[in-house]
Scaffold this active site. Structure first.
Site, PDB file in Angstrom:
ATOM      1  N   ASP A 166      12.444   1.486   4.558  1.00  0.00           N
ATOM      2  CA  ASP A 166      13.300   1.236   3.463  1.00  0.00           C
ATOM      3  C   ASP A 166      12.646   0.820   2.008  1.00  0.00           C
ATOM      4  O   ASP A 166      13.152   1.668   0.301  1.00  0.00           O
ATOM      5  CB  ASP A 166      14.682   1.357   3.177  1.00  0.00           C
ATOM      6  N   HIS A 211      20.217  -2.353  -4.284  1.00  0.00           N
ATOM      7  CA  HIS A 211      19.509  -2.539  -3.197  1.00  0.00           C
ATOM      8  C   HIS A 211      20.952  -2.630  -2.387  1.00  0.00           C
ATOM      9  O   HIS A 211      21.469  -3.532  -1.235  1.00  0.00           O
ATOM     10  CB  HIS A 211      18.727  -3.533  -2.679  1.00  0.00           C
TER      11      HIS A 211
END
Lengths: 313, 313
Positions: free
Chosen positions: B66, B271
């Site tokens: 990611d 995040h």
């Protein structure tokens, strides 16, 4: 018998906001296959409601980024989703090394097994087979080692003609399996009832051929002869045919010539170069050679449940 | 002096339709940096009009997908766009091997040079410096080797106070450079004019610290002390603090504690775990510890051109 194809992405080279690289989701006889996996494919799968857990087999035509860079992300996401089922990946030699290296560097080993089926042959070969479906490679001609894939439904049993069967009391339920398999029936008086008198033919087995990326390559025609649905790349129009040799791509007209020679039922073209803003010209050019042409577009579905082919949206 | 940060993606783990993995675009003193590059970053760059040709330096915090799986696609796209300029990539050891392997397998060697700066140190180190900006690593604590990055503008020359200078005919244009550098001026009569009487101080040099992914790690505070803008990951809220140790992530409260200890001017959190549908709770939790908090959202920009920090959209 059922075959449904969902286009997840159909543009060449670089991903753009509304132009996604190649990926397709094929549902065929209750098997669920992913074909190619450009960057962003998992996002497209979510957008078009493709169930992640249904996919057990992924077929990668070649290792160019616009067909492949989304694979590692999808593998990682399967892990995050706690997948346990085995995943089979079919693709050119090297696909295992690069996948394993990325899993190693990220210390993200999957808890589910991955079986790599690395392809090297230049001949068409059977790479998957079960009781429902078979898959063969279609060797293509591109800048790197590339295969298309031919997905074919297995012939299904004949359907019982119950009304006809009931005219003969002596035909028992335990005879049905033989009838479904096509056997004739011998009456107690010795008379032979031909199978066709007691059964209907099954729906025809359907087939789908995926051919991307490639130059015009007529020697694939025998492999895909009489295919129901053919996807063939059409990166260029005739105006840029001179680019085909260098880039190892095809024009829309060339895709249509393959469809015509193969006696395909329907042709889908895609993998459009970003040089073209209006893709309708691809359909027009192909239709000069082959009537039944559709333009691949992300989110478009093609179903073979009914006959002729139905464009769902 | 200028600093503008554009959030391209700020969610953790798997890309979803409207949740993009980490990537940020930083413009600082006319340098243009990309920080992390999750899958789909190049699409986000197009969406938010980030000029591909401006990027010469890419900083990758760690090799989890990611933060990293979009890099190879961006490198390939630079090639397709006929880039010729050198590209510098800073990231953990291994980043070169995996990039080169993918370029080799796709036979897509770039025509522009790529310079890899592989990081292995567990101490903060200077990894980039020119006349405008310096970049240091911020060693973080995650499941794999991870660095944050501290971007700091170089102090600029003092500004001339022309009105004050004009009161002294003997000060010539060839003295200006000395004045800008902070030197005092000695008049012909021997009198010393202090520099502050002839110049204004330059705008303060700005700094930006990017800290993702990490557990709560107060020993980074001395590295980022008095930073203007701090991005700190906040994967969880306090309700899931027990997951932080296993996953090596932080809560919003922990991010805010780092901001407070570092005397940051402003904190951006991001995040977010996909477990949370409503991200506003992250701001609320952080503000219990540190007042000046913003939520990262794709497309959001933060500018330090004016003071205090301005949220552009």
């Amino acid at each position: 018998m059922s075959l449904k194809l969902t286009i997840l992405g159909c543009h060449s080279a670089t991903p753009r906001v509304n132009a996604h690289p190649t990926a397709q989701y094929l549902e065929i006889n209750n098997r669920h296959f992913l074909i190619d996996c450009g960057e962003g494919t998992q996002r497209q799968m979510r957008k078009y409601k493709v169930g992640f857990s249904k996919i057990n087999h992924i077929f990668i035509s070649h290792l160019h980024g616009d067909h492949f860079f989304g694979l590692i992300g999808l593998i990682a996401t399967f892990g995050i989703l706690n997948r346990e089922k085995e995943l089979h990946i079919y693709g050119p030699k090297g696909i295992k090394e690069v996948t394993v290296l990325q899993l190693k560097l990220s210390k993200s080993w999957t808890k589910y097994p991955i079986r790599f089926h690395e392809l090297e042959s230049k001949e068409s070969e059977l790479i998957f087979e079960d009781d429902k479906v078979s898959v063969r490679t279609i060797p293509l001609d591109h800048r790197v080692y590339t295969n298309g894939f031919l997905f074919t439904e297995k012939a299904q049993p004949r359907k019982l003609n119950i009304d006809a069967i009931r005219q003969y009391n002596e035909i028992d339920i335990c005879d049905y399996q033989n009838l479904k398999s096509g056997k004739d029936y011998r009456l107690e008086n010795g008379e032979i009832l031909p199978n066709e008198a007691l059964t209907f033919p099954p729906p025809p087995a359907k087939s789908y051929a995926f051919c991307s990326d490639t130059t015009y390559k007529p020697d694939i025609v025998p492999i895909i002869k009489d295919v129901d649905l053919l996807y063939h790349e059409a990166t260029f129009l005739k105006d840029r045919e001179h680019l085909c040799e260098k880039t190892k791509h095809s024009t829309a007209e060339q895709a249509a010539r393959i469809a015509a020679q193969a006696n395909a039922n329907k042709l889908i073209v895609g993998h459009y170069s970003s040089r073209y803003n209006d893709i309708t010209a691809f359909k027009k050019e192909a239709q000069e050679v082959f009537e039944c042409v559709e333009l691949a577009e992300a989110g478009k579905q093609y179903s073979l449940n009914s006959y002729p082919i139905e464009v769902l949206n």
